[in-house]
Design an enzyme around this catalytic site. Sequence first.
Site, PDB file in Angstrom:
ATOM      1  N   ASN A 169      82.247 107.517 -12.815  1.00  0.00           N
ATOM      2  CA  ASN A 169      80.575 108.262 -12.662  1.00  0.00           C
ATOM      3  C   ASN A 169      79.999 107.769 -11.244  1.00  0.00           C
ATOM      4  O   ASN A 169      78.991 108.663 -11.110  1.00  0.00           O
ATOM      5  CB  ASN A 169      80.042 107.324 -13.824  1.00  0.00           C
ATOM      6  CG  ASN A 169      80.466 105.361 -12.899  1.00  0.00           C
ATOM      7  OD1 ASN A 169      81.780 105.223 -13.270  1.00  0.00           O
ATOM      8  ND2 ASN A 169      79.836 104.723 -13.215  1.00  0.00           N
TER       9      ASN A 169
ATOM     10  N   SER B 133      80.788 109.293 -24.654  1.00  0.00           N
ATOM     11  CA  SER B 133      79.481 109.256 -25.154  1.00  0.00           C
ATOM     12  C   SER B 133      79.018 110.752 -25.029  1.00  0.00           C
ATOM     13  O   SER B 133      78.571 111.600 -23.977  1.00  0.00           O
ATOM     14  CB  SER B 133      78.326 108.186 -23.762  1.00  0.00           C
ATOM     15  OG  SER B 133      77.271 108.105 -24.171  1.00  0.00           O
TER      16      SER B 133
ATOM     17  N   HIS C 167      75.524 111.449 -24.651  1.00  0.00           N
ATOM     18  CA  HIS C 167      74.073 111.434 -23.469  1.00  0.00           C
ATOM     19  C   HIS C 167      74.562 111.928 -21.726  1.00  0.00           C
ATOM     20  O   HIS C 167      73.794 112.127 -21.325  1.00  0.00           O
ATOM     21  CB  HIS C 167      73.034 110.733 -23.563  1.00  0.00           C
ATOM     22  CG  HIS C 167      73.925 109.799 -22.988  1.00  0.00           C
ATOM     23  ND1 HIS C 167      73.234 109.058 -21.766  1.00  0.00           N
ATOM     24  CD2 HIS C 167      74.451 108.105 -23.171  1.00  0.00           C
ATOM     25  CE1 HIS C 167      73.540 107.891 -21.017  1.00  0.00           C
ATOM     26  NE2 HIS C 167      74.475 107.554 -21.863  1.00  0.00           N
TER      27      HIS C 167
ATOM     28  N   THR D  92      74.840 101.451 -40.770  1.00  0.00           N
ATOM     29  CA  THR D  92      74.468 103.060 -41.561  1.00  0.00           C
ATOM     30  C   THR D  92      75.248 104.214 -39.895  1.00  0.00           C
ATOM     31  O   THR D  92      74.622 103.303 -38.611  1.00  0.00           O
ATOM     32  CB  THR D  92      73.561 102.824 -41.941  1.00  0.00           C
ATOM     33  OG1 THR D  92      73.114 101.932 -42.824  1.00  0.00           O
ATOM     34  CG2 THR D  92      72.747 104.042 -42.775  1.00  0.00           C
TER      35      THR D  92
ATOM     36  N   CYS E 202      74.245 101.436 -14.592  1.00  0.00           N
ATOM     37  CA  CYS E 202      74.491 100.547 -15.423  1.00  0.00           C
ATOM     38  C   CYS E 202      74.596  99.136 -14.763  1.00  0.00           C
ATOM     39  O   CYS E 202      75.044  97.741 -15.206  1.00  0.00           O
ATOM     40  CB  CYS E 202      75.763 100.432 -16.702  1.00  0.00           C
ATOM     41  SG  CYS E 202      75.826 101.758 -17.568  1.00  0.00           S
TER      42      CYS E 202
HETATM   43  N1  PMP Z   1      81.547 105.021 -18.630  1.00  0.00           N
HETATM   44  C1  PMP Z   1      80.851 105.189 -17.620  1.00  0.00           C
HETATM   45  C2  PMP Z   1      82.198 105.700 -16.975  1.00  0.00           C
HETATM   46  C3  PMP Z   1      79.796 106.019 -17.646  1.00  0.00           C
HETATM   47  O1  PMP Z   1      79.432 106.517 -16.434  1.00  0.00           O
HETATM   48  C4  PMP Z   1      79.186 105.160 -18.477  1.00  0.00           C
HETATM   49  C5  PMP Z   1      77.361 105.577 -18.402  1.00  0.00           C
HETATM   50  N2  PMP Z   1      76.325 104.636 -17.145  1.00  0.00           N
HETATM   51  C6  PMP Z   1      79.342 104.613 -20.060  1.00  0.00           C
HETATM   52  C7  PMP Z   1      80.737 104.195 -20.094  1.00  0.00           C
HETATM   53  C8  PMP Z   1      78.547 103.715 -20.532  1.00  0.00           C
HETATM   54  O2  PMP Z   1      78.580 104.392 -21.802  1.00  0.00           O
HETATM   55  P1  PMP Z   1      76.792 104.818 -22.531  1.00  0.00           P
HETATM   56  O3  PMP Z   1      75.977 104.868 -21.318  1.00  0.00           O
HETATM   57  O4  PMP Z   1      77.148 105.631 -23.630  1.00  0.00           O
HETATM   58  O5  PMP Z   1      76.686 103.128 -22.754  1.00  0.00           O
END
Ligand code: PMP
Length: 375
Positions: A150, A198, A200, A241, A329
């Site tokens: 990432n 994911s 988004h 749900t 994150c």
């Molecule tokens: N894994 C990677 C490589 C990511 O880039 C991200 C998002 N930053 C995630 C996991 C976590 O994804 P989510 O935002 O859907 O919890």
Amino acid sequence: MIYFDNSATTQVDVRVVDAMIPYLYESYGNPSSKYYKFAIDAKNAIEEARNHVSQLLCCETDEVIFTAGATESNNMLIKGVVEMYGGNKRHLVISKAEHSSVMETAKYLESKEVKVTYLSVDKFGRVNLNEFEECLEAEPTLISIQWGNNELGSLNDIEYMSKKSAERGIFFHTDATQVVGKVPVNLKNTEVRFLSCSAHKFHGPKGIGAAIIRKDSLGIKTKIVPLIHGGGQENEYRSGTHSVHNIVGFGKAAEIAIKEQLEAAAVLSSLEIELRNRLSNAFTDVIKFNSDKDNKIPGIVNVQFKGINNELLIKKISDRFAISTGSACSSSKPSHVLQSIGLSLNEVRSSVRISLSKTNTVEEIESFCNALAGK
Ligand code: PMP
């Protein structure tokens, strides 16, 4: 505002928004209520979305388990596999460049007496294959290696590593969150048993993702210990749900990616070249690229501005441009990913990530480079 932080999240495609709205306002039934039209419509919409996600990844529909995102999928799959299959020799292998949702899960398991092996990565964040081969000898319970990084965009050879693991009967999980929807993923060409992704990250809504749990070679479902217990939705794998509108949005984003991801990747690659060239020409003596040029997710550029503090730089241009120091994150700490590729703390603190979208333009890149140059 020019948005260059598409690894953190992306703008939801308007076609995705349009697909979601009816499931908030009209067909708002609980799909588990089964007997009446509102509920049946919602259930059908979920299954259609599951179909699109399975097509995007080339797996079976009943191998797609909807979760609240990749953080949950990583937690669910890693904890659930280690607990189910670890016995009294619980052993997890990950790389040093994993996302915090894998890294912190591993640290938590370590505190519960699970053995964790951390594989080194090369200067671009790809797993050291010698260390990978060696770790197979110990026959760990699970190997979890990200498909694409990432912060740097580098791709790992998941086809090779998953096949080597399967030859030894070792489960293989991949965090493919940054890859799915941007780089074609064909699970049929791999021996990946578990995958996290994911919506988004590829123009779908936030708070929805999938845990892919592939069947074994005899077509038998792979069991894991669930992370969330309750009503037994998602085939007992994930209770709660269903977030119908989000699932529909995820399905629509997947449907769009199936048709448009190659074209989008080509646009991103040429924008990335433009950005790299302009940065190299404008800041020859003060920059060093941390990210590779090839074998990567297109559109992610990680670069050091020598002697310049990254946070100050980002704040200085933040009224017009959105870029980041790295993973949203783990934004409060210096990047462990950049440290894993051998950067000093000073080098980490002068690095920024610029992550493009298919909707960005050359003009936006030009004004960004001008703003950095103080023009
Ligand atoms: N894994 C990677 C490589 C990511 O880039 C991200 C998002 N930053 C995630 C996991 C976590 O994804 P989510 O935002 O859907 O919890």
